[in-house]
Design a protein around this motif. Structure first.
Motif, PDB file in Angstrom:
ATOM      1  N   MET A  13       0.838  -1.198   0.000  1.00 43.27           N
ATOM      2  CA  MET A  13       0.000   0.000   0.000  1.00 43.27           C
ATOM      3  C   MET A  13       0.878   1.256   0.000  1.00 43.27           C
ATOM      4  N   ASP A  14       0.312   2.376   0.425  1.00 41.95           N
ATOM      5  CA  ASP A  14       1.053   3.633   0.447  1.00 41.95           C
ATOM      6  C   ASP A  14       2.013   3.673   1.639  1.00 41.95           C
ATOM      7  N   GLY A  15       2.960   4.587   1.581  1.00 44.46           N
ATOM      8  CA  GLY A  15       3.908   4.775   2.680  1.00 44.46           C
ATOM      9  C   GLY A  15       3.673   6.086   3.400  1.00 44.46           C
ATOM     10  N   LEU A  16       2.438   6.551   3.409  1.00 41.55           N
ATOM     11  CA  LEU A  16       2.103   7.846   3.994  1.00 41.55           C
ATOM     12  C   LEU A  16       2.057   7.760   5.518  1.00 41.55           C
ATOM     13  N   SER A  17       2.271   8.883   6.151  1.00 39.18           N
ATOM     14  CA  SER A  17       2.182   8.950   7.611  1.00 39.18           C
ATOM     15  C   SER A  17       0.786   9.365   8.057  1.00 39.18           C
ATOM     16  N   SER A  18      -0.007   9.896   7.148  1.00 36.81           N
ATOM     17  CA  SER A  18      -1.383  10.287   7.458  1.00 36.81           C
ATOM     18  C   SER A  18      -2.228  10.200   6.190  1.00 36.81           C
ATOM     19  N   ASN A  19      -3.541  10.242   6.390  1.00 33.23           N
ATOM     20  CA  ASN A  19      -4.453  10.146   5.253  1.00 33.23           C
ATOM     21  C   ASN A  19      -4.154   8.933   4.372  1.00 33.23           C
ATOM     22  N   ARG A  20      -3.934   7.814   5.020  1.00 35.66           N
ATOM     23  CA  ARG A  20      -3.576   6.593   4.320  1.00 35.66           C
ATOM     24  C   ARG A  20      -4.805   5.953   3.668  1.00 35.66           C
ATOM     25  N   ILE A  21      -4.532   5.025   2.747  1.00 38.15           N
ATOM     26  CA  ILE A  21      -5.625   4.279   2.115  1.00 38.15           C
ATOM     27  C   ILE A  21      -6.430   3.550   3.180  1.00 38.15           C
ATOM     28  N   SER A  22      -5.711   2.896   4.092  1.00 34.95           N
ATOM     29  CA  SER A  22      -6.366   2.173   5.189  1.00 34.95           C
ATOM     30  C   SER A  22      -5.491   2.245   6.429  1.00 34.95           C
ATOM     31  N   SER A  23      -6.040   2.808   7.498  1.00 37.32           N
ATOM     32  CA  SER A  23      -5.275   2.887   8.745  1.00 37.32           C
ATOM     33  C   SER A  23      -5.101   1.504   9.364  1.00 37.32           C
ATOM     34  N   ASP A  24      -6.049   0.609   9.135  1.00 41.14           N
ATOM     35  CA  ASP A  24      -5.924  -0.754   9.656  1.00 41.14           C
ATOM     36  C   ASP A  24      -4.844  -1.541   8.927  1.00 41.14           C
ATOM     37  N   ILE A  25      -4.791  -1.417   7.620  1.00 36.95           N
ATOM     38  CA  ILE A  25      -3.819  -2.180   6.830  1.00 36.95           C
ATOM     39  C   ILE A  25      -2.418  -1.593   6.957  1.00 36.95           C
ATOM     40  N   GLY A  74     -10.410 -17.541  -7.229  1.00 35.85           N
ATOM     41  CA  GLY A  74     -11.760 -17.481  -6.692  1.00 35.85           C
ATOM     42  C   GLY A  74     -11.859 -17.754  -5.214  1.00 35.85           C
ATOM     43  N   ARG A  75     -10.731 -17.717  -4.527  1.00 37.62           N
ATOM     44  CA  ARG A  75     -10.717 -18.000  -3.090  1.00 37.62           C
ATOM     45  C   ARG A  75     -10.369 -16.752  -2.298  1.00 37.62           C
ATOM     46  N   THR A  76     -10.901 -16.680  -1.109  1.00 37.51           N
ATOM     47  CA  THR A  76     -10.552 -15.618  -0.179  1.00 37.51           C
ATOM     48  C   THR A  76     -10.394 -16.248   1.205  1.00 37.51           C
ATOM     49  N   ASN A  77     -10.108 -15.428   2.221  1.00 33.39           N
ATOM     50  CA  ASN A  77      -9.892 -15.958   3.558  1.00 33.39           C
ATOM     51  C   ASN A  77     -10.299 -14.930   4.583  1.00 33.39           C
ATOM     52  N   SER A  78     -10.170 -15.283   5.847  1.00 33.94           N
ATOM     53  CA  SER A  78     -10.649 -14.403   6.918  1.00 33.94           C
ATOM     54  C   SER A  78      -9.905 -13.075   6.971  1.00 33.94           C
ATOM     55  N   PHE A  79      -8.663 -13.039   6.457  1.00 35.46           N
ATOM     56  CA  PHE A  79      -7.913 -11.784   6.494  1.00 35.46           C
ATOM     57  C   PHE A  79      -8.445 -10.777   5.476  1.00 35.46           C
ATOM     58  N   SER A  80      -9.218 -11.234   4.536  1.00 36.46           N
ATOM     59  CA  SER A  80      -9.669 -10.393   3.427  1.00 36.46           C
ATOM     60  C   SER A  80     -11.128 -10.709   3.129  1.00 36.46           C
ATOM     61  N   PRO A  81     -11.971  -9.714   2.917  1.00 44.28           N
ATOM     62  CA  PRO A  81     -11.606  -8.300   2.802  1.00 44.28           C
ATOM     63  C   PRO A  81     -11.477  -7.614   4.158  1.00 44.28           C
ATOM     64  N   VAL A  82     -10.789  -6.484   4.110  1.00 44.51           N
ATOM     65  CA  VAL A  82     -10.671  -5.618   5.284  1.00 44.51           C
ATOM     66  C   VAL A  82     -11.707  -4.510   5.149  1.00 44.51           C
ATOM     67  N   ASN A  83     -12.518  -4.345   6.171  1.00 46.77           N
ATOM     68  CA  ASN A  83     -13.571  -3.322   6.132  1.00 46.77           C
ATOM     69  C   ASN A  83     -13.050  -1.992   6.669  1.00 46.77           C
ATOM     70  N   ASP A  84     -12.064  -1.457   5.968  1.00 49.29           N
ATOM     71  CA  ASP A  84     -11.468  -0.195   6.391  1.00 49.29           C
ATOM     72  C   ASP A  84     -10.778   0.462   5.198  1.00 49.29           C
ATOM     73  N   TYR A  85     -11.574   1.065   4.341  1.00 48.29           N
ATOM     74  CA  TYR A  85     -11.056   1.775   3.175  1.00 48.29           C
ATOM     75  C   TYR A  85     -11.285   3.260   3.449  1.00 48.29           C
ATOM     76  N   ASP A  86     -10.296   3.891   4.073  1.00 44.58           N
ATOM     77  CA  ASP A  86     -10.446   5.262   4.582  1.00 44.58           C
ATOM     78  C   ASP A  86     -10.360   6.325   3.498  1.00 44.58           C
ATOM     79  N   ASN A  87      -9.290   6.277   2.712  1.00 48.28           N
ATOM     80  CA  ASN A  87      -9.035   7.321   1.715  1.00 48.28           C
ATOM     81  C   ASN A  87      -8.789   6.693   0.346  1.00 48.28           C
TER      82      ASN A  87
END
Length: 326
Positions: free
Chosen positions: A191-203, A240-253
């Protein structure tokens, strides 16, 4: 006067001609009736005429062009690349979004195939495909992408199947990377390397593919990623497979709208050694709305049946046994 009296007063020749005309006319009438009835019988017994509803409701195979396609590179389509011998020279974005895709290094073509279809081979060095412009790949924060790839070697944790690099600020983009340098592929979304206003604060910096088991070397996979701002989700799928880690319900910016596409290359210019079949991206939600991902499932089915990877899909996948249709 009646008919008999009329006939009595006419010459014999006239009577003969008149009766002959009547006979001919009557025979013609019978012949016409026979022909019409026979033709009708033949049509009814021999011809299956399509109904309006059957023609109107005829289904067609689903294609990437059926969604809001924003990039489409297809190694199987010889009309959209040129070569000199086995050396790949030019590649065209079938979506028309990117006017120019730069072939970097010396990737090869028409040397390897998958399910009888041509694929591109990248053997390291600077081999990669890269758009020469930054174009719209995200709409209102919504974006998803999918492709068919395999890796032949990893020697850098940033080896990537694809990445997007933005020229806008703040720098919110991503890459699909190996996360290993020892010929394995645990996998992560960089993801991004920002210190603020990140794509996802959880990720944060990356979303690891924990629980999916990683990818095997020299094996083909269908890889999909989605950034669903409408449904507040970021997710990764393979085969076509996913897992418990995904999706993440935290798409901030939101991801930035304008992005440069790089295939088999990271944002830091690390290249991936492997093979490429097809990739496309969509600047839209991944399904009908909210957290629905039905369009991604269609794309997985389309790619699986085109490239002979049906066996990779789980048994409960909606397009395990047949490709999607409209």
């Amino acid at each position: 006067r009646d008919y008999e009296s009329l006939m009595k007063n006419k010459p014999i020749f006239w009577v003969f001609v008149h009766n002959l005309k009547v006979i001919i006319i009557n025979h013609l009438r019978v012949l016409i009736i026979i022909l019409v009835c026979g033709a009708t019988s033949y049509v009814n017994s021999q011809t299956i005429l399509p109904s309006f509803s059957a023609v109107h409701n005829k289904k067609s195979d689903w294609l990437p062009s059926d969604v809001s396609i924003s990039a489409w590179i297809d190694a199987s389509d010889s009309e959209n690349y040129t070569r000199s011998g086995t050396l790949l020279e030019t590649v065209t974005d079938k979506s028309g979004t990117y006017s120019s895709i730069k072939v970097k290094g010396d990737p090869t073509t028409n040397s390897y195939s998958l399910n009888g279809l041509n694929v591109f081979h990248f053997d390291g060095g600077v081999d990669a495909l890269q758009s020469e412009t930054y174009e719209t790949q995200v709409s209102s924060g919504n974006h998803w992408a999918i492709g068919v790839f395999r890796y032949d070697r990893t020697d850098n944790t940033r080896d990537s199947f694809w990445s997007y690099e933005t020229d806008q600020s703040p720098k919110r983009d991503y890459a699909i990377s190996s996360a290993a340098n020892n010929n394995t592929w645990p996998g992560e979304i960089d993801m991004d390397g920002l210190s603020s206003n990140r794509i996802s604060s959880d990720i944060g910096n990356q979303l690891s593919w924990t629980g999916l088991g990683g990818l095997n070397i020299n094996q083909w996979y269908i890889i999909a990623v989605y950034f669903n701002k409408t449904g507040n989700q970021i997710g990764i799928r393979f085969d076509g497979r996913t897992n418990s880690f995904s999706p993440v319900n935290d798409y901030d910016n939101s991801l930035q709208t304008n992005q440069q596409l790089r295939l088999m290359k990271n944002r830091s210019s690390v290249t991936c050694k492997g093979k490429f079949a097809e990739f496309f991206a969509v600047a839209d939600i991944p399904g009908s709305g909210s957290t629905d991902i039905s369009d991604i499932e269609k794309a997985e089915g389309y790619l699986a049946h085109k490239w002979g990877l049906e066996g990779n899909l789980p048994d409960d996948h909606p397009y395990k046994n047949s490709g999607p249709q409209n």
